[in-house]
Design an enzyme around this catalytic site. Structure first.
Site, PDB file in Angstrom:
ATOM      1  CG  ASP A  54      -2.056   0.922   1.219  1.00  0.00           C
ATOM      2  OD1 ASP A  54      -3.191   0.442   1.354  1.00  0.00           O
ATOM      3  OD2 ASP A  54      -1.844   2.146   1.064  1.00  0.00           O
ATOM      4  CG  ASN A  55       0.016   4.731  -2.542  1.00  0.00           C
ATOM      5  OD1 ASN A  55      -0.962   4.610  -1.820  1.00  0.00           O
ATOM      6  ND2 ASN A  55      -0.019   5.383  -3.694  1.00  0.00           N
ATOM      7  CB  ILE A  75      -0.361  -0.927  -7.677  1.00  0.00           C
ATOM      8  CG1 ILE A  75      -1.334   0.245  -7.850  1.00  0.00           C
ATOM      9  CG2 ILE A  75      -0.682  -1.737  -6.434  1.00  0.00           C
ATOM     10  CD1 ILE A  75      -2.753  -0.175  -8.171  1.00  0.00           C
ATOM     11  CB  ILE A 100     -11.815   4.975  -3.884  1.00  0.00           C
ATOM     12  CG1 ILE A 100     -11.566   5.958  -2.731  1.00  0.00           C
ATOM     13  CG2 ILE A 100     -11.014   3.711  -3.709  1.00  0.00           C
ATOM     14  CD1 ILE A 100     -12.337   5.576  -1.476  1.00  0.00           C
ATOM     15  CE1 TYR A 165     -13.304   3.624  -7.984  1.00  0.00           C
ATOM     16  CE2 TYR A 165     -15.683   3.529  -8.254  1.00  0.00           C
ATOM     17  CZ  TYR A 165     -14.537   3.100  -7.625  1.00  0.00           C
ATOM     18  OH  TYR A 165     -14.622   2.147  -6.634  1.00  0.00           O
ATOM     19  CG  PHE A 225     -24.915  16.743  -1.941  1.00  0.00           C
ATOM     20  CD1 PHE A 225     -24.559  18.042  -2.265  1.00  0.00           C
ATOM     21  CD2 PHE A 225     -24.100  16.013  -1.069  1.00  0.00           C
ATOM     22  CE1 PHE A 225     -23.393  18.616  -1.756  1.00  0.00           C
ATOM     23  CE2 PHE A 225     -22.944  16.576  -0.550  1.00  0.00           C
ATOM     24  CZ  PHE A 225     -22.589  17.880  -0.891  1.00  0.00           C
TER      25      PHE A 225
HETATM   26  P1  NAD Z   1      -9.520   3.244   0.721  1.00  0.00           P
HETATM   27  O1  NAD Z   1      -9.112   4.549   0.101  1.00  0.00           O
HETATM   28  O2  NAD Z   1      -9.746   3.209   2.182  1.00  0.00           O
HETATM   29  O3  NAD Z   1      -8.491   2.099   0.325  1.00  0.00           O
HETATM   30  C1  NAD Z   1      -7.688   2.156  -0.829  1.00  0.00           C
HETATM   31  C2  NAD Z   1      -6.269   1.803  -0.407  1.00  0.00           C
HETATM   32  O4  NAD Z   1      -5.449   1.757  -1.570  1.00  0.00           O
HETATM   33  C3  NAD Z   1      -5.641   2.852   0.531  1.00  0.00           C
HETATM   34  O5  NAD Z   1      -5.038   2.208   1.630  1.00  0.00           O
HETATM   35  C4  NAD Z   1      -4.614   3.569  -0.345  1.00  0.00           C
HETATM   36  O6  NAD Z   1      -3.524   4.066   0.433  1.00  0.00           O
HETATM   37  C5  NAD Z   1      -4.221   2.461  -1.305  1.00  0.00           C
HETATM   38  N1  NAD Z   1      -3.743   2.960  -2.604  1.00  0.00           N
HETATM   39  C6  NAD Z   1      -4.315   3.905  -3.402  1.00  0.00           C
HETATM   40  N2  NAD Z   1      -3.580   4.088  -4.511  1.00  0.00           N
HETATM   41  C7  NAD Z   1      -2.516   3.231  -4.417  1.00  0.00           C
HETATM   42  C8  NAD Z   1      -1.405   2.947  -5.265  1.00  0.00           C
HETATM   43  N3  NAD Z   1      -1.221   3.596  -6.408  1.00  0.00           N
HETATM   44  N4  NAD Z   1      -0.513   2.016  -4.861  1.00  0.00           N
HETATM   45  C9  NAD Z   1      -0.677   1.354  -3.681  1.00  0.00           C
HETATM   46  N5  NAD Z   1      -1.703   1.579  -2.841  1.00  0.00           N
HETATM   47  C10 NAD Z   1      -2.620   2.508  -3.203  1.00  0.00           C
HETATM   48  O7  NAD Z   1     -10.839   2.797  -0.075  1.00  0.00           O
HETATM   49  P2  NAD Z   1     -11.864   1.598   0.198  1.00  0.00           P
HETATM   50  O8  NAD Z   1     -13.210   2.205   0.320  1.00  0.00           O
HETATM   51  O9  NAD Z   1     -11.365   0.691   1.259  1.00  0.00           O
HETATM   52  O10 NAD Z   1     -11.817   0.842  -1.217  1.00  0.00           O
HETATM   53  C11 NAD Z   1     -11.059  -0.353  -1.415  1.00  0.00           C
HETATM   54  C12 NAD Z   1     -11.383  -0.929  -2.784  1.00  0.00           C
HETATM   55  O11 NAD Z   1     -12.780  -1.260  -2.863  1.00  0.00           O
HETATM   56  C13 NAD Z   1     -11.109   0.024  -3.945  1.00  0.00           C
HETATM   57  O12 NAD Z   1     -10.591  -0.729  -5.029  1.00  0.00           O
HETATM   58  C14 NAD Z   1     -12.476   0.553  -4.293  1.00  0.00           C
HETATM   59  O13 NAD Z   1     -12.558   0.961  -5.641  1.00  0.00           O
HETATM   60  C15 NAD Z   1     -13.345  -0.658  -4.027  1.00  0.00           C
HETATM   61  N6  NAD Z   1     -14.748  -0.330  -3.759  1.00  0.00           N
HETATM   62  C16 NAD Z   1     -15.097   0.397  -2.645  1.00  0.00           C
HETATM   63  C17 NAD Z   1     -16.436   0.677  -2.412  1.00  0.00           C
HETATM   64  C18 NAD Z   1     -16.877   1.448  -1.185  1.00  0.00           C
HETATM   65  O14 NAD Z   1     -18.085   1.627  -1.002  1.00  0.00           O
HETATM   66  N7  NAD Z   1     -15.997   1.909  -0.327  1.00  0.00           N
HETATM   67  C19 NAD Z   1     -17.416   0.242  -3.312  1.00  0.00           C
HETATM   68  C20 NAD Z   1     -17.016  -0.470  -4.440  1.00  0.00           C
HETATM   69  C21 NAD Z   1     -15.679  -0.777  -4.635  1.00  0.00           C
END
Ligand code: NAD
Length: 330
Positions: A54-55, A75, A100, A165, A225
């Site tokens: 994770d970054n 990544i 995200i 997205y 909203f």
């Molecule tokens: P989050 O932002 O909490 O988690 C994303 C993680 O990815 C973070 O820890 C971030 O530091 C890391 N990250 C981002 N860019 C990076 C990179 N270039 N290299 C390495 N690490 C990187 O978000 P989340 O809500 O936990 O979402 C996790 C996954 O689930 C995502 O792929 C998101 O698209 C998917 N998702 C989330 C939801 C939701 O409702 N939260 C719904 C559908 C899909």
């Protein structure tokens, strides 16, 4: 039974149990984030070995479970990712790292695609090179179908993403099909609905439950909203994490992970007033253009193939989440 027969029998039982609870080495991207950290915890509970990559762009070290290994890396950096593959020798990739923020993707589709498409391709290329046995991908059900005419939507419903997205997530699903067909890479893509729960980051634009809980606690009230009658399908993060555990042994495919239940933003405000006992202000602002009005996901396929169904009702999940924010606010 003679001693030798007892030993053979015991050996058979031990083999049988270790096959049932096969320990896997899982490289989890985005494990310092909200959903990824729940996935990591659930894998560790099942005794799997987990390396989080994770970054920390939106995740935090605080979210990383103690028993997980951690590499701070991006990544988009193929060489650094390859070092992680060489060092950890994963059998499974679980890919949660992503950009995200839907609004960021609209403002700068290139930045979105660099992480969500090119970063994912880096992982897929390395998965083929290092013989990965399973690739699990966090896709989206909320942003891939567009504005459906009938809800809940099943997996065969037309995909009409309304943002870069959603388009990037659909694109990676297509890459997964390609890598599966050409390189035999086994994959599971999980299309999540709106995930909520403890540890969700309230500082983005997504995650209405986390944003509302935080704003109620800091006294700024809730900004709704539009009419607030728009509905979403809210699924608790622990249910989502269980789907990731069940996916370890599933056949390749794409599955909706949601509850099929529709809840409006106004419903959330009412429930939070009730659970918190606080009569906070809620203010209506103009609707966000391009926002989907109603979406919920049909989860029958996940039930049939993964043996998954949500166990946490929205009311009990919302209470847990409110209590967590209430106890963890500074
Ligand atoms: P989050 O932002 O909490 O988690 C994303 C993680 O990815 C973070 O820890 C971030 O530091 C890391 N990250 C981002 N860019 C990076 C990179 N270039 N290299 C390495 N690490 C990187 O978000 P989340 O809500 O936990 O979402 C996790 C996954 O689930 C995502 O792929 C998101 O698209 C998917 N998702 C989330 C939801 C939701 O409702 N939260 C719904 C559908 C899909």
């Amino acid at each position: 039974m003679t001693k030798i027969h007892t030993l053979i029998f015991l050996k058979y039982i031990i083999n049988y149990i270790s096959e049932l609870v096969q320990i896997m080495r899982i490289l989890l991207t985005g494990g310092a984030g909200f959903i990824g950290s729940w996935v990591a915890e659930n894998y560790l509970k099942e005794k799997h070995e987990v390396l989080i990559y994770d970054n920390l762009s939106s995740g935090t070290v605080k979210n990383i479970p103690q028993d997980a290994e951690f590499i701070e890396g991006d990544i988009r950096d193929y060489c650094m990712l390859e070092e992680a593959f060489k060092k950890f020798r994963p059998e499974v990739i679980n890919h949660h790292a992503a950009q995200i923020n839907v609004r960021v993707s609209v403002d700068d589709p290139v930045v979105d695609a660099e992480t969500n498409i090119l970063g994912s391709i880096n992982l897929l290329q390395l998965s083929v090179k290092y013989n990965i046995s399973k690739f699990i991908f966090a896709s989206t059900g909320g942003a891939i179908y567009g504005e459906p005419s009938i809800i809940p939507v099943d997996e065969l419903t037309d995909k009409q993403p309304l943002s870069p997205y959603g388009t990037s997530k659909l694109c990676v699903e297509n890459y997964l099909n390609y890598y599966n067909k050409i390189y035999n890479l086994d994959f599971t893509a999980l299309r999540y609905s709106n995930v909520y729960g403890e540890r969700q980051n309230p500082h983005g634009e997504a995650g209405v439950v986390a944003i509302f809980c935080t704003n109620i606690l800091n006294g700024t009230g809730c900004k709704v909203f539009g009419s607030g009658e728009q509905t979403r399908d809210y699924v608790h993060c622990n249910d989502v994490a269980r789907a990731n555990v069940l996916s370890l042994n599933s056949v390749s495919g794409i599955y909706n992970i949601g509850t099929s239940v529709s809840t409006s933003v106004n419903d959330i405000v009412t429930k939070l007033k009730d659970f918190s006992g606080i009569d906070f202000k809620s203010e209506h602002l103009p609707a966000i253009s391009g926002e989907v009005n109603h979406i919920s996901l049909d989860n029958k396929l996940a039930g049939k193939v993964l043996g998954w169904s949500p166990l946490i009702s929205f009311d009990s999940g919302l209470k847990r989440t409110w209590n967590w924010f209430n106890n963890n606010s500074s």
